[in-house]
Design a protein around this motif. Structure first.
Motif, mmCIF file in Angstrom:
data_model
loop_
_atom_site.group_PDB
_atom_site.id
_atom_site.type_symbol
_atom_site.label_atom_id
_atom_site.label_comp_id
_atom_site.label_asym_id
_atom_site.label_seq_id
_atom_site.Cartn_x
_atom_site.Cartn_y
_atom_site.Cartn_z
ATOM 1 N N LYS A 77 0.834 -1.212 0.000
ATOM 2 C CA LYS A 77 0.000 0.000 0.000
ATOM 3 C C LYS A 77 0.865 1.257 0.000
ATOM 4 N N ASP A 78 1.924 1.237 0.803
ATOM 5 C CA ASP A 78 2.769 2.420 0.955
ATOM 6 C C ASP A 78 3.658 2.676 -0.260
ATOM 7 N N LEU A 79 4.269 1.616 -0.778
ATOM 8 C CA LEU A 79 5.287 1.774 -1.822
ATOM 9 C C LEU A 79 4.753 1.646 -3.246
ATOM 10 N N LYS A 80 3.619 0.979 -3.382
ATOM 11 C CA LYS A 80 3.061 0.696 -4.706
ATOM 12 C C LYS A 80 4.144 0.142 -5.646
ATOM 13 N N PRO A 81 4.720 -0.996 -5.264
ATOM 14 C CA PRO A 81 5.829 -1.541 -6.050
ATOM 15 C C PRO A 81 5.377 -2.081 -7.404
ATOM 16 N N VAL A 82 6.328 -2.132 -8.305
ATOM 17 C CA VAL A 82 6.089 -2.678 -9.636
ATOM 18 C C VAL A 82 6.907 -3.962 -9.750
ATOM 19 N N ILE A 83 6.281 -4.995 -10.297
ATOM 20 C CA ILE A 83 7.008 -6.244 -10.524
ATOM 21 C C ILE A 83 7.869 -6.044 -11.769
ATOM 22 N N MET A 84 9.179 -6.143 -11.589
ATOM 23 C CA MET A 84 10.106 -5.942 -12.702
ATOM 24 C C MET A 84 10.248 -7.204 -13.547
ATOM 25 N N LYS A 85 10.236 -8.351 -12.872
ATOM 26 C CA LYS A 85 10.370 -9.633 -13.568
ATOM 27 C C LYS A 85 9.944 -10.736 -12.612
ATOM 28 N N HIS A 86 9.938 -11.939 -13.117
ATOM 29 C CA HIS A 86 9.672 -13.112 -12.291
ATOM 30 C C HIS A 86 10.879 -14.039 -12.388
ATOM 31 N N GLU A 87 11.231 -14.635 -11.267
ATOM 32 C CA GLU A 87 12.292 -15.634 -11.249
ATOM 33 C C GLU A 87 11.672 -16.980 -10.941
ATOM 34 N N GLU A 107 13.309 -2.589 -3.125
ATOM 35 C CA GLU A 107 14.053 -3.626 -2.402
ATOM 36 C C GLU A 107 13.360 -4.034 -1.104
ATOM 37 N N GLU A 108 12.620 -3.115 -0.498
ATOM 38 C CA GLU A 108 11.900 -3.449 0.736
ATOM 39 C C GLU A 108 10.927 -4.607 0.505
ATOM 40 N N MET A 109 10.317 -4.638 -0.675
ATOM 41 C CA MET A 109 9.377 -5.718 -0.999
ATOM 42 C C MET A 109 10.115 -7.041 -1.174
ATOM 43 N N ASN A 110 11.244 -6.999 -1.858
ATOM 44 C CA ASN A 110 12.029 -8.221 -2.052
ATOM 45 C C ASN A 110 12.531 -8.743 -0.709
ATOM 46 N N THR A 111 12.907 -7.821 0.170
ATOM 47 C CA THR A 111 13.395 -8.205 1.497
ATOM 48 C C THR A 111 12.294 -8.876 2.309
ATOM 49 N N ILE A 112 11.101 -8.299 2.294
ATOM 50 C CA ILE A 112 10.009 -8.890 3.089
ATOM 51 C C ILE A 112 9.622 -10.253 2.520
ATOM 52 N N GLU A 113 9.685 -10.402 1.205
ATOM 53 C CA GLU A 113 9.401 -11.709 0.591
ATOM 54 C C GLU A 113 10.411 -12.752 1.086
ATOM 55 N N ARG A 114 11.692 -12.362 1.132
ATOM 56 C CA ARG A 114 12.721 -13.289 1.628
ATOM 57 C C ARG A 114 12.509 -13.582 3.114
ATOM 58 N N ASP A 115 12.133 -12.558 3.878
ATOM 59 C CA ASP A 115 11.879 -12.758 5.309
ATOM 60 C C ASP A 115 10.733 -13.743 5.535
ATOM 61 N N ILE A 116 9.705 -13.641 4.716
ATOM 62 C CA ILE A 116 8.569 -14.567 4.826
ATOM 63 C C ILE A 116 9.022 -15.984 4.489
#
Length: 197
Positions: A77-87, A107-116
């Motif tokens: 909600k805060d960052l409104k990230p865009v998906i750059m690609k899929h791995e 990067e905050e989104m990628n970090t939280i995904e890794r944390d999960i």
């Protein structure tokens, strides 16, 4: 701490603010937080919309994984990230299949995904440890932890673990991390077969 209390803290929203948004008294929020009263069903869809999380989270204790999932939704909600690609990643568990994992521009989104993902692994590891009260393989778990702490970057560790996963059919044969893995496995499987493992 119930979900609503955690979410209010995460969003830095005071009880009085939420009460105003819901058109109720602050005391109602306090009653919900203190578990003297369940959140009435009519408010759950409103809370769901306000915070972007499922209504099932509000009335109960949250696991660490659920807290991270809620943090992820707030970040979205805060960052409104865009998906750059899929791995592509191989997912072990219910599906045992290749899945597409989003890589975000924030990067905050990628970090939280890794944390999960890490929290889920820790949870599964703990469940494996808890299978038996007096686990006869405790020494094996200790060695695994030592290996991960001391030599997690070593190729032989990864090749051996992947080979074991193939040998015990945890990983399908078609999943290989690198071309030379197959040759490595042929040799290690011969050792297993020679010793009747």
């Amino acid at each position: 701490m119930i979900g609503l209390e955690y979410i209010l803290s995460l969003y830095n929203i005071q009880h009085v603010e939420l009460a105003e948004k819901l058109g109720i008294k602050k005391q109602n929020i306090n009653m919900w937080i203190k578990r003297r009263q369940k959140i009435p069903k009519k408010y759950l869809p409103i809370l769901e919309e306000l915070f972007g999380v499922a209504s099932t989270y509000f009335n109960r204790e949250l696991s660490e994984i659920e807290k991270l999932e809620i943090q992820k939704e707030k970040l979205k909600k805060d960052l409104k990230p865009v998906i750059m690609k899929h791995e592509q990643q191989f997912e072990i568990g219910e599906t045992n299949d290749i899945i597409e994992v989003p890589v975000y521009d924030k990067e905050e989104m990628n970090t939280i995904e890794r944390d999960i993902e890490k929290a889920k692994l820790v949870s599964r590891f703990k469940e494996a440890l808890d299978v038996v009260d007096q686990n006869p393989y405790m020494d094996t778990y200790k060695i695994i932890v030592e290996l991960m702490e001391k030599v997690q970057h070593e190729a032989v560790l990864h090749k051996t673990v992947e080979a074991l996963a193939h040998y015990y059919e945890v990983l399908p044969d078609w999943v290989n991390s690198e071309p030379e893995q197959e040759g490595f496995e042929v040799e290690i499987f011969e050792v297993f077969d020679d010793h009747n493992y």
